[in-house]
Write an enzyme that holds these catalytic residues in place. Structure first.
Site, short mmCIF file in Angstrom:
data_model
loop_
_atom_site.label_atom_id
_atom_site.label_comp_id
_atom_site.label_asym_id
_atom_site.label_seq_id
_atom_site.Cartn_x
_atom_site.Cartn_y
_atom_site.Cartn_z
CE1 TYR A 155 -2.97 43.01 48.24
CE2 TYR A 155 -1.99 45.17 48.12
CZ TYR A 155 -2.11 43.98 48.70
OH TYR A 155 -1.78 43.66 50.09
CB SER A 157 -5.11 46.61 58.48
OG SER A 157 -5.48 46.15 57.12
N PRO A 158 -3.23 49.44 59.76
CG PRO A 158 -1.82 51.34 59.21
CD PRO A 158 -2.61 50.04 58.70
CG LEU A 159 -5.30 54.23 59.69
CD1 LEU A 159 -5.78 55.25 58.80
CD2 LEU A 159 -5.10 54.79 60.73
NE ARG A 179 -8.99 43.70 57.94
CZ ARG A 179 -7.88 43.29 57.26
NH1 ARG A 179 -7.66 43.99 56.01
NH2 ARG A 179 -6.94 42.27 57.29
CG PHE A 210 -8.67 53.43 64.84
CD1 PHE A 210 -9.48 53.81 66.03
CD2 PHE A 210 -8.10 52.27 64.74
CE1 PHE A 210 -9.44 53.12 66.97
CE2 PHE A 210 -8.25 51.35 65.73
CZ PHE A 210 -9.15 51.91 67.16
#
Length: 327
Positions: free
Chosen positions: A56, A200-202, A204, A207
Site C-alpha cells: 500500500y 471494499s464494503p462501501l 469502492r 456507497f
C-alpha cells in the site's frame, strides 16, 4: 463501538475496522497529515482494528501508521499482508523465504515487534496451501504474528489451510454490489470459527457520502479500470445506486452506515473494513454498529439491490488474475 472477536481464540476488536489502502495514494492524492487525522477520527470513534499491507503505497501506509503509533501512543490491533512481488513483473510469492522477509520489513516499518494478523495477500497458484499454512503456523509459534489470514480465496482453500493450522481471518471483497462470498465463504468461515473481513464494503466509494465519480481527475487510476465503472455499465449501476440512496435518505440514515449495517447483520463473525483518506468520511460511519435493520428494511434493500444487480465485473482481467474463483 461494539466489539467482535477476531476469529476463534483471537482478540476482541471494533466491529468495524479501518482499511488503510488509501494512505498510499491508490484512490487519489493525499498527505500523511491527512492520513493521521483520519486515524485520529477512527480511534475517537472506537475503531481499534487497522488493516494495511506492504504494497500500500509501497510501504507508505505502514509508515504513516508507525508515525501515528509513535506520536499518539495508541495500541490498536494491526493486520498487514504480503505475497505480491512487483518487479521485474508482478507476481505472487507465498514461499517461506519471501513471507518471512516481507513480514520483517513490515514490522520494521510499523515499528512493532508483532502484528495481530498477517495475511497472504493472494494464494500463489501451484503452491499447496498446506505448505503456506505451515509457514504461517510457524510464524504464529515464533510470536511474530498473533494469527494468520488469507485474502481473495475460495472456501476449499480455507478448509485445507485450516486443517493444517487454524486460520484466524479471511478477507475478500464483499458489499451490497459484490455478493460472491455468500456462495459458501461467509458460511464456511462461521462454521470453522474464522472471522470474515469484507474489504471494499462501501463498493469502492459507491456507497459513500457522495457517489464516486469515475470522471474525477483526482480519483486515482485503479477504479477507472474496473468494468463496473466503465460505460455502459456505470450508468446502469448508478441508476440502481441512486434509487437505494433515495430510500436511505428518506429514512434519515447515512448511506455508508446502512451499507455497513447490512454487512454486520450477516453474522457476528463479519468485521468490515471500510477505507478512506479523510476524517470526514470516517464520521459518516457513526452508528452503523447500532443500526438495526428490520426484516422489512432488508427486504426493501433486496428489492432495490437484488443479488447480481451490479453490471460488469468487479475486476478487469489483469486485476482478477490472482483471485481464486469459485461458484
Amino acid at each position: 463501538m461494539k466489539k467482535r472477536q477476531l476469529g476463534a481464540g483471537g482478540p476482541e476488536v471494533s466491529a468495524i475496522g479501518l482499511g488503510c489502502l488509501s494512505f498510499g495514494g491508490t484512490f487519489g492524492s493525499t498527505t500523511d497529515a491527512e492520513s493521521l487525522r483520519c486515524l485520529d477520527a477512527a480511534w475517537d470513534m472506537g475503531i481499534d482494528f487497522l488493516d494495511t499491507a506492504n504494497i500500500y503505497g509501497m510501504g507508505r501506509s505502514e509508515a504513516v501508521i508507525s508515525e501515528w503509533l509513535r506520536t499518539r501512543k495508541h495500541r490498536p490491533k494491526i493486520a498487514t499482508k504480503a505475497s505480491f512481488v512487483t518487479a521485474p513483473e508482478r507476481r505472487v510469492d507465498n514461499s517461506e523465504a519471501h513471507l518471512r522477509a516481507e513480514l520483517e520489513g513490515s514490522l520494521k516499518r510499523l515499528g512493532v515487534e508483532q502484528v495481530e494478523l498477517f495475511y497472504i495477500h493472494r494464494h500463489e497458484k501451484g503452491r499447496p496451501i498446506e505448505e503456506v499454512a505451515g509457514t504461517l503456523g510457524r510464524l504464529v509459534e515464533e510470536g511474530k504474528i498473533g494469527g494468520y489470514g488469507m485474502s481473495e480465496i475460495a472456501p476449499y482453500t480455507l478448509r485445507r489451510a485450516h486443517a493444517v493450522h487454524p486460520c484466524r481471518a479471511v478477507q475478500n471483497e464483499y458489499s451490497l454490489w459484490t455478493r460472491q462470498p455468500e456462495l459458501g465463504l461467509v458460511q464456511e468461515c462461521a462454521r470453522l470459527g474464522v472471522a470474515f473481513v469484507p474489504f471494499s464494503p462501501l463498493a469502492r466509494g459507491v456507497f459513500g457520502r457522495v457517489v464516486f465519480d469515475p470522471a474525477d481527475p483526482d480519483a486515482g487510476s485503479f477504479r477507472k479500470e474496473i468494468p463496473r465503472f466503465i460505460e455502459p455499465d456505470w450508468s446502469a449501476n448508478r441508476a440502481r445506486v441512486e434509487a437505494f440512496r433515495a430510500w436511505v435518505h428518506a429514512r434519515g440514515w447515512s448511506v455508508p452506515a446502512v451499507a455497513l449495517a447490512w454487512l454486520l447483520a450477516k453474522g457476528e463473525h463479519v468485521i468490515p473494513i471500510p477505507g478512506t483518506r479523510t476524517a470526514e468520511n470516517v464520521l459518516d460511519w457513526r452508528g452503523a454498529d447500532d443500526l438495526v435493520l428490520t426484516a422489512e428494511d432488508l427486504a426493501e434493500i433486496e428489492r432495490l439491490l437484488p443479488v447480481g444487480w451490479a453490471q460488469g465485473d468487479r475486476y478487469n482481467d489483469e486485476q482478477a488474475g490472482t483471485v481464486e474463483r469459485y461458484s
